[in-house]
Design an enzyme around this catalytic site. Sequence first.
Site, PDB file in Angstrom:
ATOM      1  N   PRO A 158       0.830  -1.209   0.000  1.00  0.00           N
ATOM      2  CA  PRO A 158       0.000   0.000   0.000  1.00  0.00           C
ATOM      3  C   PRO A 158       0.867   1.262   0.000  1.00  0.00           C
ATOM      4  O   PRO A 158       0.418   2.334  -0.359  1.00  0.00           O
ATOM      5  CB  PRO A 158      -0.794  -0.106   1.311  1.00  0.00           C
ATOM      6  CG  PRO A 158      -0.654  -1.511   1.761  1.00  0.00           C
ATOM      7  CD  PRO A 158       0.622  -2.026   1.220  1.00  0.00           C
ATOM      8  N   GLU A 192       2.224  -8.497   8.022  1.00  0.00           N
ATOM      9  CA  GLU A 192       2.365  -7.031   8.012  1.00  0.00           C
ATOM     10  C   GLU A 192       3.296  -6.586   6.889  1.00  0.00           C
ATOM     11  O   GLU A 192       3.473  -5.390   6.673  1.00  0.00           O
ATOM     12  CB  GLU A 192       2.913  -6.554   9.362  1.00  0.00           C
ATOM     13  CG  GLU A 192       2.006  -6.897  10.538  1.00  0.00           C
ATOM     14  CD  GLU A 192       0.575  -6.457  10.310  1.00  0.00           C
ATOM     15  OE1 GLU A 192      -0.329  -7.319  10.411  1.00  0.00           O
ATOM     16  OE2 GLU A 192       0.345  -5.282   9.998  1.00  0.00           O
ATOM     17  N   ARG A 252      -1.459  -7.776 -21.324  1.00  0.00           N
ATOM     18  CA  ARG A 252      -2.325  -7.406 -22.438  1.00  0.00           C
ATOM     19  C   ARG A 252      -1.633  -6.438 -23.393  1.00  0.00           C
ATOM     20  O   ARG A 252      -2.063  -6.229 -24.514  1.00  0.00           O
ATOM     21  CB  ARG A 252      -3.646  -6.808 -21.981  1.00  0.00           C
ATOM     22  CG  ARG A 252      -3.522  -5.448 -21.300  1.00  0.00           C
ATOM     23  CD  ARG A 252      -4.891  -4.925 -20.880  1.00  0.00           C
ATOM     24  NE  ARG A 252      -5.669  -4.460 -22.006  1.00  0.00           N
ATOM     25  CZ  ARG A 252      -5.557  -3.217 -22.521  1.00  0.00           C
ATOM     26  NH1 ARG A 252      -4.673  -2.375 -22.019  1.00  0.00           N
ATOM     27  NH2 ARG A 252      -6.311  -2.840 -23.536  1.00  0.00           N
ATOM     28  N   ASP A 293      -2.849   4.584 -26.997  1.00  0.00           N
ATOM     29  CA  ASP A 293      -1.854   5.578 -26.574  1.00  0.00           C
ATOM     30  C   ASP A 293      -2.249   6.990 -26.969  1.00  0.00           C
ATOM     31  O   ASP A 293      -1.555   7.929 -26.666  1.00  0.00           O
ATOM     32  CB  ASP A 293      -0.502   5.240 -27.225  1.00  0.00           C
ATOM     33  CG  ASP A 293      -0.043   3.882 -26.725  1.00  0.00           C
ATOM     34  OD1 ASP A 293      -0.131   3.672 -25.502  1.00  0.00           O
ATOM     35  OD2 ASP A 293       0.324   3.053 -27.547  1.00  0.00           O
TER      36      ASP A 293
HETATM   37  N1  LIG Z   1      -2.458  -1.547  -3.109  1.00  0.00           N
HETATM   38  C1  LIG Z   1      -2.359  -2.457  -2.067  1.00  0.00           C
HETATM   39  C2  LIG Z   1      -1.318  -3.379  -1.841  1.00  0.00           C
HETATM   40  C3  LIG Z   1      -1.654  -4.044  -0.700  1.00  0.00           C
HETATM   41  C4  LIG Z   1      -0.863  -5.080   0.008  1.00  0.00           C
HETATM   42  C5  LIG Z   1       0.287  -5.608  -0.563  1.00  0.00           C
HETATM   43  C6  LIG Z   1       1.056  -6.542   0.116  1.00  0.00           C
HETATM   44  C7  LIG Z   1       0.675  -6.957   1.391  1.00  0.00           C
HETATM   45  C8  LIG Z   1       1.227  -7.825   2.346  1.00  0.00           C
HETATM   46  C9  LIG Z   1       0.396  -7.802   3.460  1.00  0.00           C
HETATM   47  N2  LIG Z   1      -0.625  -6.944   3.227  1.00  0.00           N
HETATM   48  C10 LIG Z   1      -0.479  -6.409   1.967  1.00  0.00           C
HETATM   49  C11 LIG Z   1      -1.259  -5.471   1.284  1.00  0.00           C
HETATM   50  N3  LIG Z   1      -2.810  -3.571  -0.247  1.00  0.00           N
HETATM   51  N4  LIG Z   1      -3.238  -2.602  -1.093  1.00  0.00           N
END
Ligand SMILES: Nc1cc(-c2ccc3cc[nH]c3c2)n[nH]1
Length: 250
Positions: free
Chosen positions: A96, A123, A165, A180
Amino acid sequence: APLRIDVITIFPEYLAPLRAALLGKAVDRGLVEIGVHDLRSWTHDVHRTVDDSPYGGGPGMVMKPDVWGEALDAVCPAPDPEDAGGRAPVLVVPTPAGRRFDQALARELAEEPRLVFACGRYEGIDQRVVDEAEGRMRVLEVSIGDYVLVGGEVATLVMVEAVARLIPGVLGNPVSASEDSFSDGLLEGPCYTRPEVWRGRAVPDVLRSGNHAAVDRWRRDRALERTLRRRPDLLDALPPEELSRADRAF
Ligand SMILES: Nc1cc(-c2ccc3cc[nH]c3c2)n[nH]1
């Protein structure tokens, strides 16, 4: 040369969709190679442990650096010096906290010969894994959107589909050049097919007029109108002449 994609995960079955449908056919045709690797292959304890408690305390668990280190050594060994031409593989780490994935990044990744996706769980992955990998790979921490998933696998499926794709011949009809140009900058407008009237609703007359210039203009206007209403932010990125057309139309 085919695009080589490797995915490291503790849930390999989560990536099964990559073997299905059109992408599966692209694999059969040798346009894309996909390897899915179970991270636990690089554990050495009887419980195949991949996580441990976080330093500094706090909830949840963190993925161990040593297991990830061995996995990355195996899946993407340091490029041998002789192979100067070989580009370092790109390591994509869904998180995230990453750079926002968008069509521009999809296009950048589609140019790469090799992509390795590191799917975190718990986590997340010990930061030293990313820091150490940066010494021999191009590491991209990437977010697919501002919402929290439980792991990186679904984010990987999203990115692999968006990238694959764009590879010529991979998914059905080739990606149109318009991808594009104008339409890429804006939202797509409404589309219609038979029957001509459905539950009392008719298809817009212009689309059955056979007047291709009028159809093109109507589609462009609908795309601008929809973008203006739903995603005005996309209009900021448009060249001014396109914008003036939008103002005139409404
Ligand atoms: N855009 C987004 C990526 C993630 C994500 C990515 C990896 C892990 C590992 C543990 N929780 C995660 C959450 N959530 N939202």
